[in-house]
Motif scaffolding. Structure first.
Motif, mmCIF file in Angstrom:
data_model
loop_
_atom_site.group_PDB
_atom_site.id
_atom_site.type_symbol
_atom_site.label_atom_id
_atom_site.label_comp_id
_atom_site.label_asym_id
_atom_site.label_seq_id
_atom_site.Cartn_x
_atom_site.Cartn_y
_atom_site.Cartn_z
ATOM 1 N N THR B 41 0.689 -1.346 -0.157
ATOM 2 C CA THR B 41 0.012 -0.127 0.141
ATOM 3 C C THR B 41 0.764 1.288 0.039
ATOM 4 O O THR B 41 0.536 2.172 -0.798
ATOM 5 C CB THR B 41 -1.053 0.054 1.301
ATOM 6 O OG1 THR B 41 -1.512 -1.190 1.157
ATOM 7 C CG2 THR B 41 -1.869 1.271 1.261
ATOM 8 N N GLN B 85 -9.650 0.027 -1.023
ATOM 9 C CA GLN B 85 -9.890 -1.144 -0.369
ATOM 10 C C GLN B 85 -11.506 -1.286 -0.216
ATOM 11 O O GLN B 85 -12.222 -2.308 -0.474
ATOM 12 C CB GLN B 85 -9.043 -1.330 0.740
ATOM 13 C CG GLN B 85 -8.975 -2.713 0.902
ATOM 14 C CD GLN B 85 -7.590 -2.774 1.797
ATOM 15 O OE1 GLN B 85 -6.608 -1.931 2.034
ATOM 16 N NE2 GLN B 85 -7.366 -4.047 2.615
ATOM 17 N N ASP B 162 -6.443 -1.136 -5.082
ATOM 18 C CA ASP B 162 -5.712 -1.638 -3.707
ATOM 19 C C ASP B 162 -6.595 -2.967 -3.246
ATOM 20 O O ASP B 162 -7.686 -2.704 -2.752
ATOM 21 C CB ASP B 162 -5.641 -0.766 -2.634
ATOM 22 C CG ASP B 162 -4.598 -1.208 -1.713
ATOM 23 O OD1 ASP B 162 -4.192 -2.205 -1.574
ATOM 24 O OD2 ASP B 162 -4.676 -0.038 -0.615
ATOM 25 N N GLU B 163 -6.072 -4.113 -3.218
ATOM 26 C CA GLU B 163 -7.056 -5.291 -2.602
ATOM 27 C C GLU B 163 -8.148 -5.231 -3.098
ATOM 28 O O GLU B 163 -9.282 -5.098 -2.361
ATOM 29 C CB GLU B 163 -7.076 -5.318 -1.231
ATOM 30 C CG GLU B 163 -5.478 -4.984 -0.542
ATOM 31 C CD GLU B 163 -4.918 -6.307 -0.089
ATOM 32 O OE1 GLU B 163 -5.485 -7.391 -0.418
ATOM 33 O OE2 GLU B 163 -3.765 -6.281 0.446
HETATM 34 MG MG LIG Z 1 -2.474 -2.880 2.220
#
Ligand SMILES: [Mg+2]
Ligand SMILES: Nc1ncnc2c1ncn2[C@@H]1O[C@H](COP(=O)(O)OP(=O)(O)O)[C@@H](O)[C@H]1O
Lengths: 242, 252
Positions: B41, B85, B162-163
């Protein structure tokens, strides 16, 4: 000390404005409505009762036959105008609007909404915070005027309904020895308080780190810090301007 | 194309990124993988400019992001879309307002055109008739779809995720992975996906950069990953029970 420095850096970041003027106008109007609706009810109740209580207590304390009755409403007027309307309302305002601002910004921070704005190339602090501060600066003096007015009504009702004084005496007292500067002073105070509450609450919320727990903590901190700032500013202004 | 060169980032004198290089091509999903806490991240935030790297360059098609002037940085940022996320949708806006937000703020597109564009991207991510729903009223998978729609609505050339499948059930996760892959190919976007999910790697990992404790230890494609001879990578890959079972089967 470091926090105070960061606070001023934060204030500076607000005025490097980037979005178009029209964007801000719309946001400010939205915020004004939110601020007003959020606080008007509680401010009205608190100020009415404070006016009433001040009237009853002053009447109770002044027992000497040498002091004319109308002094009660004179005291109510000066107390509310100078201190109760701007300052007590500020405390209420901090509890209601300040915690709201802090909670909203804190939630936006931890759910990455602020990052999302930044990635888009938007100055998130000025986009989110500036409209809130301006809205408070516009709305809070209006609330203070309303509070002062309702406090006098509350005092009037309490004084006349309990039979402590006649309506004529009350009106006479309100108008006796009136110093116009007191109104100016109250409005100056209200602008300063509005700025302190909104910017401090925004500051604590904007820099929240963590999760839901920290958002709650930031709101509480926003209220306590605002209250301390209000009371210190209250004292300073009284020293400087009276 | 996005190139990163020797990215170094410290937090309070603790080095989190130890000089990372990489080259991410358009039109294919590029994955950054590694276990939690390895700095994925942080790397992503350095690349989009949410954090400033202590050293190193991030180059967007010959434009050095952190060494550009303010206006140029702004220009590049407008070409970047990011899926966060949790979706990071604006709570106070409905789906349509969320998706149209970048257009409202960053462009002068007329209202009708904006609405057409919003409906187009919403349809592209498989969402119809939810325009007026609030973020709190839609499921996690739908939030990700709205997030993707918002990220690409302004014709982004670069897409960060992100994810993207955290918090989703495995089936929805695969659907979202493929959606990202399709959109990347269809619009020739340079896409970077951060993940620790081996399923994603095996589904869409055209280019994979493996990170371990702030260092790049391996890069390659999904076809090479199972046989790579980096111990940390093997540990990571075969922490997935299913893959481990498959490997043991083969050995027998
Ligand atoms: Mg992360
Ligand atoms: N703002 C920050 N301040 C200090 N340390 C941080 C910060 N952000 C991340 N870190 C540290 O950097 C490391 C990598 O974190 P991160 O990039 O979030 O890992 P992940 O690979 O799981 O995404 C962690 O050890 C984390 O504690």
């Amino acid at each position: 000390m470091q926090i105070i420095g960061r606070y001023f850096l934060f204030l500076h970041s607000l005025i490097i404005k980037r979005e178009s003027f029209n964007t801000y106008v719309r946001l400010i109007i939205d915020e004004c409505i939110k601020v007003g609706i959020n606080s008007i009810f509680i401010v009205a109740i608190v100020s009415t009762f404070i006016g009433a209580v001040t009237a009853v207590q002053t009447a109770y304390n002044i027992v000497s036959p040498l002091i004319p009755n109308y002094v009660v409403s004179l005291v109510v007027r000066d107390m509310t105008l100078l201190e109760l309307a701007p300052t007590i309302t500020a405390i209420v305002f901090a509890g209601k609007v300040g915690s709201n601002i802090s909670g909203e910004l804190g939630t936006m921070r931890i759910s990455e909404q602020i990052d999302a704005l930044e990635v888009m190339g938007i100055n998130s602090s000025s986009f989110l915070v500036l409209p809130k501060i301006i809205a408070c600066l516009l709305m809070y003096p209006l609330l203070v005027i309303l509070a002062g007015f309702l406090a006098l009504i509350g005092g009037y009702l309490a004084a006349t309904l309990t039979g402590a004084m006649t309506p004529d005496e009350f009106i006479y007292g309100i108008r006796a020895d009136f110093i116009e500067y007191n109104v100016t002073f109250a409005l100056i105070k209200s602008v300063v308080f509005a700025f302190l509450i909104s910017s401090i609450s925004a500051f604590t919320g904007y820099f929240t780190i963590g999760g839901a727990l920290e958002v709650g903590r930031a709101s509480t901190k926003a209220v306590t810090s605002s209250c301390i700032a209000i009371l210190s500013a209250d004292y300073l202004l009284a020293q400087l301007l009276l | 194309m996005i190139e990163i060169k020797n990215i170094i980032k410290d937090f309070n004198n603790v080095r989190v990124l130890h000089g990372i290089d990489g080259k991410f091509l358009p039109g294919q999903p590029n994955l950054i993988i590694g276990s939690s806490g390895t700095g994925k991240t942080v790397l992503l935030k350095c690349m989009v400019g949410l954090l400033a790297p202590d050293e190193g360059d991030v180059v967007y098609d010959q434009r050095n992001f952190h060494k550009s002037k303010k206006d140029e940085i702004r220009e590049i940022r407008r070409e970047i879309g990011m899926l966060f996320q949790g979706g990071a949708l604006f709570d106070s806006k409905n789906v349509e307002q969320n998706v149209s937000f970048p257009l409202d703020l960053l462009t002068d597109t007329p209202r009708d055109e904006k609405l057409d564009r919003v409906n187009f991207v919403l349809k592209r991510v498989g969402l119809e008739n939810v325009n007026k729903k609030m973020p709190s009223e839609i499921s996690g998978g739908m939030k990700k779809r709205v997030g993707i729609a918002r990220a690409i609505v302004n014709n982004s050339r670069y897409l960060y995720c992100d994810e993207p499948n955290s918090g989703l059930d495995p089936l929805t996760a695969i659907v979202i992975d493929h959606l990202i892959e399709e959109i990347t190919e269809e619009f020739n976007i340079t896409t970077i996906v951060v993940t620790h999910d081996m399923n994603s790697v095996m589904e869409i990992g055209e280019y994979v950069l493996f990170m371990h404790q702030g260092r790049k230890l391996w890069e390659g494609s999904k076809n090479e990953i199972l046989t790579a001879d980096v111990k940390e990578l093997q540990d990571f890959v075969y922490s997935n029970k299913l893959l481990k079972a498959v490997r043991n089967e083969k050995h027998v």
